[in-house]
Design an enzyme around this catalytic site. Structure first.
Site, PDB file in Angstrom:
ATOM      1  N   GLY A  70       0.788  -1.335   0.007  1.00  0.00           N
ATOM      2  CA  GLY A  70       0.018   0.045   0.095  1.00  0.00           C
ATOM      3  C   GLY A  70       0.787   1.144  -0.106  1.00  0.00           C
TER       4      GLY A  70
ATOM      5  N   ARG B 202      13.618   9.750  -2.967  1.00  0.00           N
ATOM      6  CA  ARG B 202      14.666  11.125  -3.189  1.00  0.00           C
ATOM      7  C   ARG B 202      15.834  10.850  -2.147  1.00  0.00           C
ATOM      8  NH1 ARG B 202      14.742  15.863  -0.219  1.00  0.00           N
ATOM      9  NH2 ARG B 202      15.150  17.749  -1.592  1.00  0.00           N
TER      10      ARG B 202
ATOM     11  N   ARG C 244       0.902  -5.103  -5.266  1.00  0.00           N
ATOM     12  CA  ARG C 244       1.160  -6.251  -4.372  1.00  0.00           C
ATOM     13  C   ARG C 244       1.450  -7.583  -5.461  1.00  0.00           C
ATOM     14  NH1 ARG C 244      -1.098  -4.197   0.545  1.00  0.00           N
ATOM     15  NH2 ARG C 244      -3.070  -2.719   0.039  1.00  0.00           N
TER      16      ARG C 244
ATOM     17  N   ASP D 133       5.209  -5.438   6.207  1.00  0.00           N
ATOM     18  CA  ASP D 133       5.432  -6.565   6.211  1.00  0.00           C
ATOM     19  C   ASP D 133       5.554  -7.251   5.036  1.00  0.00           C
ATOM     20  OD1 ASP D 133       4.866  -5.820   8.853  1.00  0.00           O
ATOM     21  OD2 ASP D 133       3.730  -7.599   9.333  1.00  0.00           O
TER      22      ASP D 133
ATOM     23  N   SER E 269       6.185  -6.668   2.185  1.00  0.00           N
ATOM     24  CA  SER E 269       7.184  -6.096   1.204  1.00  0.00           C
ATOM     25  C   SER E 269       8.558  -6.729   1.768  1.00  0.00           C
ATOM     26  CB  SER E 269       7.138  -4.740   1.070  1.00  0.00           C
ATOM     27  OG  SER E 269       6.024  -4.373   0.766  1.00  0.00           O
TER      28      SER E 269
ATOM     29  N   THR F 103       3.900   2.720   5.779  1.00  0.00           N
ATOM     30  CA  THR F 103       2.676   2.392   5.804  1.00  0.00           C
ATOM     31  C   THR F 103       1.677   3.231   6.626  1.00  0.00           C
ATOM     32  OG1 THR F 103       0.903   0.862   6.611  1.00  0.00           O
ATOM     33  CG2 THR F 103       3.194   0.510   7.348  1.00  0.00           C
TER      34      THR F 103
ATOM     35  N   ASP G 148      -0.443   2.536   8.345  1.00  0.00           N
ATOM     36  CA  ASP G 148      -1.120   1.831   9.720  1.00  0.00           C
ATOM     37  C   ASP G 148      -0.151   1.911  11.000  1.00  0.00           C
ATOM     38  OD1 ASP G 148      -3.041   1.087   8.019  1.00  0.00           O
ATOM     39  OD2 ASP G 148      -2.562  -0.842   7.753  1.00  0.00           O
TER      40      ASP G 148
ATOM     41  N   ASP H 251       1.925  -0.251  11.877  1.00  0.00           N
ATOM     42  CA  ASP H 251       1.842  -1.577  12.570  1.00  0.00           C
ATOM     43  C   ASP H 251       3.078  -2.362  12.234  1.00  0.00           C
ATOM     44  OD1 ASP H 251       1.399  -1.812   9.930  1.00  0.00           O
ATOM     45  OD2 ASP H 251      -0.148  -3.130  10.177  1.00  0.00           O
TER      46      ASP H 251
ATOM     47  N   ARG I   7     -17.404  17.092  12.654  1.00  0.00           N
ATOM     48  CA  ARG I   7     -17.767  17.601  14.072  1.00  0.00           C
ATOM     49  C   ARG I   7     -18.806  18.835  13.757  1.00  0.00           C
ATOM     50  NH1 ARG I   7     -17.069  16.574  19.090  1.00  0.00           N
ATOM     51  NH2 ARG I   7     -15.171  15.475  18.879  1.00  0.00           N
TER      52      ARG I   7
ATOM     53  N   ARG J 225      -7.006  -2.383   9.499  1.00  0.00           N
ATOM     54  CA  ARG J 225      -7.752  -3.709   9.516  1.00  0.00           C
ATOM     55  C   ARG J 225      -7.090  -4.477  10.889  1.00  0.00           C
ATOM     56  NH1 ARG J 225      -6.950  -5.149   3.355  1.00  0.00           N
ATOM     57  NH2 ARG J 225      -4.872  -4.691   4.104  1.00  0.00           N
TER      58      ARG J 225
ATOM     59  N   GLY K 188     -10.985  14.568  19.528  1.00  0.00           N
ATOM     60  CA  GLY K 188     -11.767  14.810  20.746  1.00  0.00           C
ATOM     61  C   GLY K 188     -12.934  13.800  20.722  1.00  0.00           C
ATOM     62  N   ALA K 189     -12.775  12.532  20.116  1.00  0.00           N
ATOM     63  CA  ALA K 189     -13.738  11.553  20.065  1.00  0.00           C
ATOM     64  C   ALA K 189     -14.363  11.120  21.438  1.00  0.00           C
ATOM     65  CB  ALA K 189     -13.316  10.347  19.098  1.00  0.00           C
TER      66      ALA K 189
ATOM     67  N   ARG L 291     -25.513   9.145  11.963  1.00  0.00           N
ATOM     68  CA  ARG L 291     -24.945   8.844  10.588  1.00  0.00           C
ATOM     69  C   ARG L 291     -23.514   8.341  10.681  1.00  0.00           C
ATOM     70  NH1 ARG L 291     -29.431  10.734   9.732  1.00  0.00           N
ATOM     71  NH2 ARG L 291     -30.292  12.227   8.485  1.00  0.00           N
TER      72      ARG L 291
ATOM     73  N   GLN M 151      -7.289   8.772   3.371  1.00  0.00           N
ATOM     74  CA  GLN M 151      -6.387   8.749   4.314  1.00  0.00           C
ATOM     75  C   GLN M 151      -4.987   8.534   4.008  1.00  0.00           C
ATOM     76  OE1 GLN M 151      -8.279   6.705   8.054  1.00  0.00           O
ATOM     77  NE2 GLN M 151      -9.657   6.347   6.102  1.00  0.00           N
ATOM     78  N   ARG M 152      -5.016   7.930   2.676  1.00  0.00           N
ATOM     79  CA  ARG M 152      -3.656   7.278   2.157  1.00  0.00           C
ATOM     80  C   ARG M 152      -3.036   8.495   1.267  1.00  0.00           C
ATOM     81  NH1 ARG M 152      -4.185   1.415   1.013  1.00  0.00           N
ATOM     82  NH2 ARG M 152      -3.651   1.620  -0.925  1.00  0.00           N
TER      83      ARG M 152
HETATM   84  O1  F6P Z   1      -2.365  -0.921   5.015  1.00  0.00           O
HETATM   85  C1  F6P Z   1      -2.729   0.288   4.693  1.00  0.00           C
HETATM   86  C2  F6P Z   1      -4.128   0.269   4.473  1.00  0.00           C
HETATM   87  O2  F6P Z   1      -4.618   1.397   3.925  1.00  0.00           O
HETATM   88  C3  F6P Z   1      -4.947  -0.336   5.558  1.00  0.00           C
HETATM   89  O3  F6P Z   1      -5.181   0.611   6.658  1.00  0.00           O
HETATM   90  C4  F6P Z   1      -6.406  -0.928   4.798  1.00  0.00           C
HETATM   91  O4  F6P Z   1      -6.941  -1.725   5.556  1.00  0.00           O
HETATM   92  C5  F6P Z   1      -5.790  -1.319   3.613  1.00  0.00           C
HETATM   93  O5  F6P Z   1      -4.455  -0.779   3.369  1.00  0.00           O
HETATM   94  C6  F6P Z   1      -6.598  -1.194   2.330  1.00  0.00           C
HETATM   95  O6  F6P Z   1      -5.931  -1.984   1.506  1.00  0.00           O
HETATM   96  P1  F6P Z   1      -6.411  -1.360  -0.413  1.00  0.00           P
HETATM   97  O7  F6P Z   1      -5.751  -0.190  -0.759  1.00  0.00           O
HETATM   98  O8  F6P Z   1      -5.802  -2.780  -1.064  1.00  0.00           O
HETATM   99  O9  F6P Z   1      -7.965  -1.625  -0.339  1.00  0.00           O
END
Ligand code: F6P
Length: 324
Positions: A11, A21, A72, A103, A105, A126, A128, A130, A155, A172, A186-187, A248, A256-257
């Site tokens: 990802g 770079r 991938r 991981d 990769s 990544t 995440d 993680d 909000r 995930r 502030g959730a 809602r 987010q990416r």
């Molecule tokens: O690992 C990054 C991530 O954005 C995760 O947060 C998310 O679950 C997953 O990749 C989504 O993968 P894809 O872009 O293949 O749908």
């Protein structure tokens, strides 16, 4: 080492371009050559590589995504695929590989190293966060800021309509984004994959919020939340049990990416990229670079893949206190 290949894999994450770079410029600084592999391991199999020099990475530091592109690769999981990848690797005169990814990769890099003795260094990228062996992965800080900005906007409309919002964020298997962006925005409640807070607790907490005078609420839910319900089922449940709430759902998804990397991610990318090249020049291999207590460190790739980056559970307590 005289000619290094760099690739982005898995990802994408903001800051990957800044890391490429950094690798390229560290190579130029050390008078060695650098090639970019397109689309991760798949590009090695398809022999899609481009020479990279200092100027070819101009204007990339601020760009999200990865200009080398990513994939991938299923073919790289087969011995024939890896054989082909190695043939191309040698034919291009390459003698080391830097992989920017997560991981999966790194596992690919370890197998490549084992089968063909190619020196490999991993850079964790990544959103995440993680990955074991680094407190921060590339792209995580940017993603946090993106999520907080989005929730701030949600909000505004939530409080104008006295509504309850379930906001789904990425992750995930890990709750780093949910927990930290949840606190930052502030959730009222934060649901993560690491701990099952239980749906009854959620209802109880929402009831308390209402009693204490809150007129709107934000519940941040990680994709892999342990209740296993998902945002839409949660909405149905709350609507059925607390009809006074107007509910809602907002799924933030792949926004987010993307986006321009934060200054933190750019600086991190620079430091990790330079370190990765330094390690290869020092004859090292099979390591992942990372940042710990503001020091750039390196650990075994195998450890990085096998061990788990635990979330700081104390943050759950802080989140609870702050949402009273
Ligand atoms: O690992 C990054 C991530 O954005 C995760 O947060 C998310 O679950 C997953 O990749 C989504 O993968 P894809 O872009 O293949 O749908």
């Amino acid at each position: 080492v005289t000619k290094i290949a760099v690739m982005t894999s898995g990802g994408d994450a903001p800051g990957m371009n800044a890391a490429v770079r950094a690798v390229v410029r560290a190579c130029v600084f050390n008078n060695i050559e650098c090639m970019g592999v397109l689309r991760g391991y798949q590009g090695l199999i398809d022999n899609e590589l481009i020479p990279l020099d200092s100027r070819s990475v101009r204007n990339t530091i601020s760009r999200g995504g990865t200009f080398l592109q990513t994939a991938r690769s299923a073919a790289f999981r087969t011995p024939e695929g890896r054989e082909q990848a190695y043939k191309n690797f040698k034919a291009n005169g390459l003698d080391a590989l830097i992989v920017i990814g997560g991981d999966g990769s790194f596992t690919g890099g370890m197998i490549f190293n084992k089968e063909f003795k190619v020196p490999v260094i991993g850079i964790p990228g990544t959103i995440d966060n993680d990955i074991y062996g680094t407190q921060f992965t590339l792209g995580y800080d940017t993603a946090l800021n993106t999520v907080v900005e989005a929730i701030d906007k949600i909000r505004d409309t939530a409080s104008s309509h006295n509504r309850l919002f379930f906001v789904e964020v990425m992750g995930r298997d890990a709750g780093f984004i949910a927990l930290n962006a949840g606190i930052g925005a502030g959730a009222e409640e934060i649901l993560i994959p690491e701990e099952n807070l239980g749906i009854e607790r959620l209802v109880e907490s929402l009831e308390n919020s209402k009693k204490s005078g809150k007129t709107s609420s934000i519940v941040v839910v990680a994709e892999g939340d342990k209740t296993g319900k998902g945002v839409f089922e949660l909405k149905d449940y709350v609507e059925k049990n607390m009809p006074e709430y107007d509910v809602r759902v907002s799924v933030l998804g792949h926004m987010q990416r993307g986006g321009s990397p934060s200054c933190f991610d750019r600086v991190l990318a620079g430091r990790l990229g330079v370190k990765a090249v330094d390690l290869l020049l020092g004859g090292q291999s099979n390591l992942m670079v990372g940042i710990n207590n503001n020091e750039i460190t390196a650990i075994n790739l195998e450890k990085a893949v096998k061990l788990h980056h635990d979330i700081n559970m104390d943050l759950l307590r802080v989140a609870d206190i702050l949402s009273i």
